[in-house]
Scaffold this motif. Structure first.
Motif, mmCIF file in Angstrom:
data_model
loop_
_atom_site.group_PDB
_atom_site.id
_atom_site.type_symbol
_atom_site.label_atom_id
_atom_site.label_comp_id
_atom_site.label_asym_id
_atom_site.label_seq_id
_atom_site.Cartn_x
_atom_site.Cartn_y
_atom_site.Cartn_z
ATOM 1 N N LYS A 184 -51.675 -16.728 39.832
ATOM 2 C CA LYS A 184 -51.693 -17.753 38.787
ATOM 3 C C LYS A 184 -51.355 -19.140 39.333
ATOM 4 O O LYS A 184 -51.691 -20.141 38.725
ATOM 5 C CB LYS A 184 -50.729 -17.383 37.662
ATOM 6 C CG LYS A 184 -51.210 -16.214 36.821
ATOM 7 C CD LYS A 184 -50.196 -15.867 35.748
ATOM 8 C CE LYS A 184 -50.679 -14.701 34.898
ATOM 9 N NZ LYS A 184 -49.688 -14.329 33.891
ATOM 10 N N LYS A 185 -50.706 -19.211 40.486
ATOM 11 C CA LYS A 185 -50.281 -20.483 41.056
ATOM 12 C C LYS A 185 -51.391 -21.181 41.852
ATOM 13 O O LYS A 185 -51.290 -22.370 42.120
ATOM 14 C CB LYS A 185 -49.086 -20.273 41.992
ATOM 15 C CG LYS A 185 -47.822 -19.830 41.287
ATOM 16 C CD LYS A 185 -46.704 -19.619 42.287
ATOM 17 C CE LYS A 185 -45.455 -19.117 41.597
ATOM 18 N NZ LYS A 185 -44.373 -18.848 42.553
ATOM 19 N N LEU A 245 -56.135 -9.585 37.254
ATOM 20 C CA LEU A 245 -55.616 -10.297 36.079
ATOM 21 C C LEU A 245 -56.004 -9.590 34.779
ATOM 22 O O LEU A 245 -55.236 -9.583 33.813
ATOM 23 C CB LEU A 245 -56.105 -11.744 36.070
ATOM 24 C CG LEU A 245 -55.505 -12.647 37.159
ATOM 25 C CD1 LEU A 245 -56.242 -13.985 37.199
ATOM 26 C CD2 LEU A 245 -54.023 -12.859 36.929
ATOM 27 N N ASP A 294 -48.428 -3.852 32.495
ATOM 28 C CA ASP A 294 -47.253 -4.039 31.635
ATOM 29 C C ASP A 294 -46.840 -2.735 30.949
ATOM 30 O O ASP A 294 -45.660 -2.517 30.670
ATOM 31 C CB ASP A 294 -47.516 -5.114 30.576
ATOM 32 C CG ASP A 294 -47.562 -6.510 31.179
ATOM 33 O OD1 ASP A 294 -47.054 -6.690 32.310
ATOM 34 O OD2 ASP A 294 -48.117 -7.421 30.522
ATOM 35 N N ASN A 311 -47.272 -7.150 39.279
ATOM 36 C CA ASN A 311 -46.840 -8.345 38.546
ATOM 37 C C ASN A 311 -46.501 -9.490 39.495
ATOM 38 O O ASN A 311 -46.764 -10.652 39.194
ATOM 39 C CB ASN A 311 -45.650 -8.039 37.641
ATOM 40 C CG ASN A 311 -46.074 -7.363 36.358
ATOM 41 O OD1 ASN A 311 -47.166 -7.605 35.843
ATOM 42 N ND2 ASN A 311 -45.230 -6.500 35.837
ATOM 43 N N GLY A 312 -45.941 -9.172 40.647
ATOM 44 C CA GLY A 312 -45.661 -10.202 41.656
ATOM 45 C C GLY A 312 -46.932 -10.848 42.166
ATOM 46 O O GLY A 312 -47.016 -12.076 42.303
ATOM 47 N N GLN A 330 -53.622 -6.789 33.723
ATOM 48 C CA GLN A 330 -52.243 -7.162 33.366
ATOM 49 C C GLN A 330 -51.688 -6.339 32.199
ATOM 50 O O GLN A 330 -50.572 -5.822 32.292
ATOM 51 C CB GLN A 330 -52.162 -8.654 33.045
ATOM 52 C CG GLN A 330 -50.787 -9.133 32.586
ATOM 53 C CD GLN A 330 -49.782 -9.220 33.712
ATOM 54 O OE1 GLN A 330 -50.098 -9.760 34.743
ATOM 55 N NE2 GLN A 330 -48.595 -8.682 33.509
ATOM 56 N N ASN A 335 -44.032 -3.579 39.544
ATOM 57 C CA ASN A 335 -43.366 -4.766 40.086
ATOM 58 C C ASN A 335 -44.245 -5.482 41.106
ATOM 59 O O ASN A 335 -44.350 -6.703 41.109
ATOM 60 C CB ASN A 335 -42.024 -4.401 40.719
ATOM 61 C CG ASN A 335 -40.981 -4.030 39.684
ATOM 62 O OD1 ASN A 335 -41.068 -4.447 38.537
ATOM 63 N ND2 ASN A 335 -40.016 -3.244 40.089
ATOM 64 N N ILE A 373 -49.807 -10.931 40.604
ATOM 65 C CA ILE A 373 -50.401 -11.694 39.495
ATOM 66 C C ILE A 373 -49.727 -13.053 39.361
ATOM 67 O O ILE A 373 -50.408 -14.073 39.153
ATOM 68 C CB ILE A 373 -50.321 -10.876 38.183
ATOM 69 C CG1 ILE A 373 -51.305 -9.704 38.248
ATOM 70 C CG2 ILE A 373 -50.607 -11.756 36.972
ATOM 71 C CD1 ILE A 373 -51.158 -8.693 37.124
ATOM 72 N N GLU A 374 -48.413 -13.107 39.494
ATOM 73 C CA GLU A 374 -47.700 -14.389 39.429
ATOM 74 C C GLU A 374 -48.150 -15.322 40.550
ATOM 75 O O GLU A 374 -48.331 -16.525 40.343
ATOM 76 C CB GLU A 374 -46.186 -14.167 39.501
ATOM 77 C CG GLU A 374 -45.597 -13.557 38.251
ATOM 78 C CD GLU A 374 -45.822 -14.408 37.013
ATOM 79 O OE1 GLU A 374 -45.619 -15.643 37.067
ATOM 80 O OE2 GLU A 374 -46.223 -13.841 35.980
ATOM 81 N N ILE A 375 -48.341 -14.775 41.730
ATOM 82 C CA ILE A 375 -48.803 -15.589 42.867
ATOM 83 C C ILE A 375 -50.215 -16.092 42.601
ATOM 84 O O ILE A 375 -50.525 -17.275 42.834
ATOM 85 C CB ILE A 375 -48.745 -14.773 44.180
ATOM 86 C CG1 ILE A 375 -47.287 -14.503 44.547
ATOM 87 C CG2 ILE A 375 -49.472 -15.505 45.309
ATOM 88 C CD1 ILE A 375 -47.113 -13.500 45.669
#
Length: 184
Positions: free
Chosen positions: A25-26, A42, A49, A18-19, A45, A15, A21-23
């Motif tokens: 990507k922005k 990255l 997963d 993944n959090g 990933q 978790n 990684i989401e940040i």
């Protein structure tokens, strides 16, 4: 720079990663001067997963539940048939009842309140006892239990098979070690 997360559990790590990684990507990684370390994360990933465990209902559980209900009905029917045979006490069946009654009462009576492990073991021991004694088999056949017992045995075998398949499907989860991902 190496980040180590030794105190995170497998699901927590997935978790958290993944959090992050989401940040990442922005934002523009070059402008923040974190392109090298961000690229490493990255690229991980797919491994991250693999750590995620989806807690869905197993596809075999519904079938097992239905079979357990059906098995319960057959257990009730066998006990009811025994009770009716004992009430009527037809002369030619008395000797067969003396053989059959203790075996049913010992193995199959009162299983509705038991857990599945106890029920499975009791039914297994019941059929072992019946299969080991030809006279007992004959008594069950003479009293008209054959159809019920045949169906009960096939239901139990099917439940056993589906339970094994369910356990196998649980164990098919990826065997990836969290430590290896955390350290890379």
């Amino acid at each position: 720079m190496i980040l180590k997360f030794y105190n995170l559990h497998k699901l927590e790590f997935a978790n958290m990663a993944n959090g992050v990684i989401e940040i990442l990507k922005k934002y523009d990684l070059k402008a923040l001067n974190i392109e090298v370390i961000a690229t490493r994360l990255l690229n991980k990933q797919p491994d991250v997963d693999e750590l995620i465990v989806w807690y869905n209902e197993n596809p075999f559980s519904d079938d097992i539940g239905k079979l357990r209900k059906e098995r319960s009905k057959y257990l009730i029917a066998v006990n009811a048939l025994l009770k009716s045979k004992e009430i009527v006490e037809i002369g030619s069946q008395k000797e067969f009842l003396k053989l059959v009654s203790p075996v049913i009462r010992h193995h199959l009576n009162g299983l509705s309140a038991s857990n599945d492990k106890v029920v499975t073991e009791s039914i297994g021991k019941f059929f072992e006892a019946v299969d080991a004694n030809a006279l007992l088999k004959e008594a069950f056949a003479a009293l008209g239990f054959d159809e019920y017992l045949t169906k009960l045995k096939s239901i139990q075998e099917e439940i056993d098979l589906l339970c094994k398949k369910r356990v196998t499907s649980f164990s098919e989860r990826t065997k990836m070690r969290t430590v290896e991902i955390k350290q890379s």
